[in-house]
Design an enzyme around this catalytic site. Structure first.
Site, mmCIF file in Angstrom:
data_model
loop_
_atom_site.group_PDB
_atom_site.id
_atom_site.type_symbol
_atom_site.label_atom_id
_atom_site.label_comp_id
_atom_site.label_asym_id
_atom_site.label_seq_id
_atom_site.Cartn_x
_atom_site.Cartn_y
_atom_site.Cartn_z
ATOM 1 N N ASN B 115 3.362 -62.966 -28.671
ATOM 2 C CA ASN B 115 3.639 -64.318 -29.178
ATOM 3 C C ASN B 115 4.498 -64.321 -30.439
ATOM 4 O O ASN B 115 5.319 -65.222 -30.620
ATOM 5 C CB ASN B 115 2.352 -65.144 -29.365
ATOM 6 N N THR B 143 1.908 -57.696 -23.732
ATOM 7 C CA THR B 143 0.842 -57.438 -24.689
ATOM 8 C C THR B 143 -0.413 -57.008 -23.938
ATOM 9 O O THR B 143 -0.775 -57.603 -22.938
ATOM 10 C CB THR B 143 0.511 -58.659 -25.581
ATOM 11 N N ILE B 144 -1.065 -55.980 -24.439
ATOM 12 C CA ILE B 144 -2.349 -55.593 -23.855
ATOM 13 C C ILE B 144 -3.385 -56.687 -24.093
ATOM 14 O O ILE B 144 -4.373 -56.759 -23.384
ATOM 15 C CB ILE B 144 -2.890 -54.255 -24.428
ATOM 16 N N ASP B 145 -3.156 -57.539 -25.093
ATOM 17 C CA ASP B 145 -4.169 -58.528 -25.478
ATOM 18 C C ASP B 145 -4.327 -59.652 -24.457
ATOM 19 O O ASP B 145 -5.317 -60.364 -24.489
ATOM 20 C CB ASP B 145 -3.826 -59.124 -26.850
ATOM 21 N N MET B 189 -10.231 -53.203 -28.537
ATOM 22 C CA MET B 189 -9.276 -54.021 -29.280
ATOM 23 C C MET B 189 -9.344 -55.500 -28.885
ATOM 24 O O MET B 189 -9.806 -55.831 -27.796
ATOM 25 C CB MET B 189 -7.855 -53.506 -29.062
ATOM 26 N N GLY B 190 -8.811 -56.342 -29.758
ATOM 27 C CA GLY B 190 -8.760 -57.774 -29.497
ATOM 28 C C GLY B 190 -9.238 -58.540 -30.709
ATOM 29 O O GLY B 190 -10.427 -58.713 -30.919
ATOM 30 N N ARG B 191 -8.296 -59.007 -31.515
ATOM 31 C CA ARG B 191 -8.647 -59.627 -32.794
ATOM 32 C C ARG B 191 -9.299 -60.990 -32.579
ATOM 33 O O ARG B 191 -10.329 -61.290 -33.165
ATOM 34 C CB ARG B 191 -7.361 -59.760 -33.612
ATOM 35 N N GLN B 302 -6.343 -46.930 -25.798
ATOM 36 C CA GLN B 302 -6.338 -48.001 -24.801
ATOM 37 C C GLN B 302 -4.981 -48.658 -24.638
ATOM 38 O O GLN B 302 -4.746 -49.343 -23.654
ATOM 39 C CB GLN B 302 -7.399 -49.056 -25.140
#
Lengths: 411, 411
Positions: B115, B143-145, B189-191, B302
């Protein structure tokens, strides 16, 4: 009537320990064993008579293929040390064990494990001789740590080394991506021997610049010198990647991770958990040098990555299992199968038998002459030693996108 | 004479971001682009005129295959945010950039990223329109997110989700091996969005009991309730495996990792590093319950595990790159390519174009109706959504036992 066999797994799991189980099972069956029992959770489980009949669990060739590809101990594991049988309380344990073995009509006993597990085989064989038992006790080597004496290397090491080589290459690609100053410190298993950490050296190739520093427990660690080396290296290259053993020690014998404030909080039982080395060093470097840092613990993944194994390792793990069965059926007892390297090019390896006393409770360290003078890298001798062990792959059997395993819910 | 194209990569790397690069490159060439330039380290590098000519780097089909299998950003990355061009200092940056693009005779500009990177495409397209430039600016999602709006999912997510599913299965096998009380907490991960942590649910299958709890940042976290749930679960089952997002937050908005004493030490620059969540929770559980605990951070692995990718993901990453090139050559600008799911069984996916303003600087969260009432597991809707994205594999090209990469030393 044919005697039965029993096999157990003990100590820390590996990615290929079940290939040795497959080797023992198939070799016992082809040599005419009756049933092949599995101890659930090793000797500790056996003492509670927790066993399964492997013949009822492994149905045909596909199950054997799945077993070879399933990481961690299919039968469960334990960290149980047999007592000295020269004391009355000690002997009671052996009497109980041998009564269970007699009841199960066991003629052949196999234990897949590392130096602690070989202690178990040694004691059982001794006690068996003492009481005139005909059961043959054979040790099958297994440990990612590669620290067993007598054998050229241990099954389990090749796959863990391959995993480490692969992920170090990937971490190096990731760490260089911003082109900025960055110190990545990767913590690798190995309490006293640096074999696994050494495997980080395998990442270097024509398509990879390799790691910048390797720190083994065999070499006394000095925090100031470490920071100075990082500072010097970063003048030539912004992104530095370092492989450090969880077991690196200061000259006074303390583990580096003991310098961290919070390390004792990790384990509720007072065990000195050897974790936090990379974190401590990353924090120290960040404080003293003007650089970002990151720590990565490879943790359990390095010993259970069944999706990324060395076919050489799997094959040898199977072979040592089979060789142990062959030896037991030929009358051997109180011995461990070792791997003997015949040649490097082409790589060839055979097996031999050794008395357990040459193995049990001993540790093989990385030779210091395989570390460079600056204590930052491995020499070509190490590469020549390790490279054959990581060759070729055994592709997982993917079902719905994930590697399929064989799994014993009660283990 | 044919206009040239330029392509850059930005933000955090993924395992498949180079497949999108391959898609842009091959599609531009087949549509008659002159040279295809690569920005080294994204727009930040371009501002310093750091570019390469991809035609000189990628020699034939084998290099393209290697590129698809090389994790992390081949061209390097950056985290540079373009200024507002409505101020004089801001506009100077754009003038410099467009002068460089003019000098390189660029007609097509591609940016592969998340983004933040789409913000860059939006601003460049706006400024281009403002000055009447004919350059077309297209965004390629990555993005992996998996937190981009408009698109069904993002390239990079499928491979990261597959990696998480695979290693969770392996960790579960490892964690149950001793049959003793054990709590394993895996930090993912993942904010702000829990897509990656949710993927731990994929581990459950006929050969795996699955994880016992999943904690997403979308659901407010309560430490006491967490410990109570663990205690309850351990009564039925000694070894508990929990997947927790690095970004789980308390009801008051603080990150859970901020409760740990030492978290601020990690980053020398005062950035609130979201690490230590699993460690804090493992320490808390060990203190409050009579159990051993262990924490595992999946960390960088990851997002850079090129050895374990989803072929579906690689194919789609390539496709969105190609679709962006097609759109640019057809006159589109200021848009991003999105993936549109056509059906689940069989899984089919197409692409569409969307104005950048629908994507830039926005975040897509996991729908709360995909979390069960107890906030411990994902519903079947999530499984149906994610399962197609992890299907099939792209085998690495192994050279001397390790996956071979393609590598740009100067990037």
């Amino acid at each position: 009537m044919a005697k039965n066999a029993i096999v157990g797994q003990s100590g820390g799991p590996t990615s290929v320990i079940n290939a040795s189980l497959a080797g023992v099972f198939e070799s016992c069956k082809s040599r005419g064993a009756g049933k092949v029992y599995g101890m659930l959770h090793g000797v500790a489980g056996l003492l509670e008579r927790r066993v399964c009949v492997l013949d009822d669990k492994l149905h045909g060739a596909l199950d054997i293929e799945l077993l070879k590809r399933t990481p961690s101990s299919y039968l469960g594991s334990c960290r149980y040390k047999l007592p000295d049988w020269h004391t009355p309380e000690g002997e009671a344990v052996y009497q109980k064990l041998f009564a269970i073995l007699q009841e199960l009509e066991i003629g052949y006993f196999f234990y897949i494990g590392g130096n602690d597990s070989m202690d178990t085989i040694g004691k059982l064989a001794d006690y068996g001789a003492h009481i005139g038992s005909e059961i043959r006790f054979m040790g099958v080597p297994k440990t990612i740590d590669n620290d067993l004496m007598v054998t050229d290397h241990t099954p389990g090491y090749g796959s863990a080394a391959k995993y480490i080589g692969v992920v170090m290459k990937e971490i190096i690609r990731d760490a260089t991506v911003y082109g900025t100053k960055y110190v990545t410190i990767v913590e690798i298993m190995g309490r006293n021997a640096g074999w696994l950490t050494s495997a980080a050296a395998l990442a270097k190739a024509e398509d990879c610049e390799g790691v910048d520093m390797i720190c083994l427990p065999e070499v006394p660690f000095n925090v100031d010198h470490f920071v100075e080396k990082v500072e010097r290296m970063q003048k030539a290259k912004p992104s530095i990647v370092i492989a450090v053993s969880e077991g690196v020690k200061l000259e006074d014998g303390r583990y580096v991770c003991e310098l961290a404030d919070d390390v004792h909080a990790v384990d509720a039982f007072g065990h000195k958990a050897l974790t936090g080395t990379a974190r401590f060093l990353a924090n120290t470097v960040a404080r003293r040098l003007d650089t970002k840092t990151r720590c990565i613990e490879l943790s359990t993944l390095q010993r259970c990555a069944g999706h990324l194994t060395s076919r050489t390792d799997i094959t040898e793990a199977y072979q040592v299992g089979g060789a142990a069965a062959k030896a037991a059926f030929e009358g051997h007892t109180g011995e461990m199968v070792a791997l003997d390297r015949i040649s490097n090019a082409p790589y060839q390896c055979g097996t031999s038998l050794h008395p357990i006393c040459e193995v049990a409770n001993l540790e093989k360290k990385v030779p210091l002459e395989w570390v460079n003078a600056d204590h930052t890298a491995m020499t070509q001798d190490f590469i020549d030693y390790a490279m054959p062990l990581i060759q070729a792959e055994l592709t997982p059997i993917y079902v719905e996108g994930l590697p399929h395993h064989i799994y014993l819910p009660e283990a």
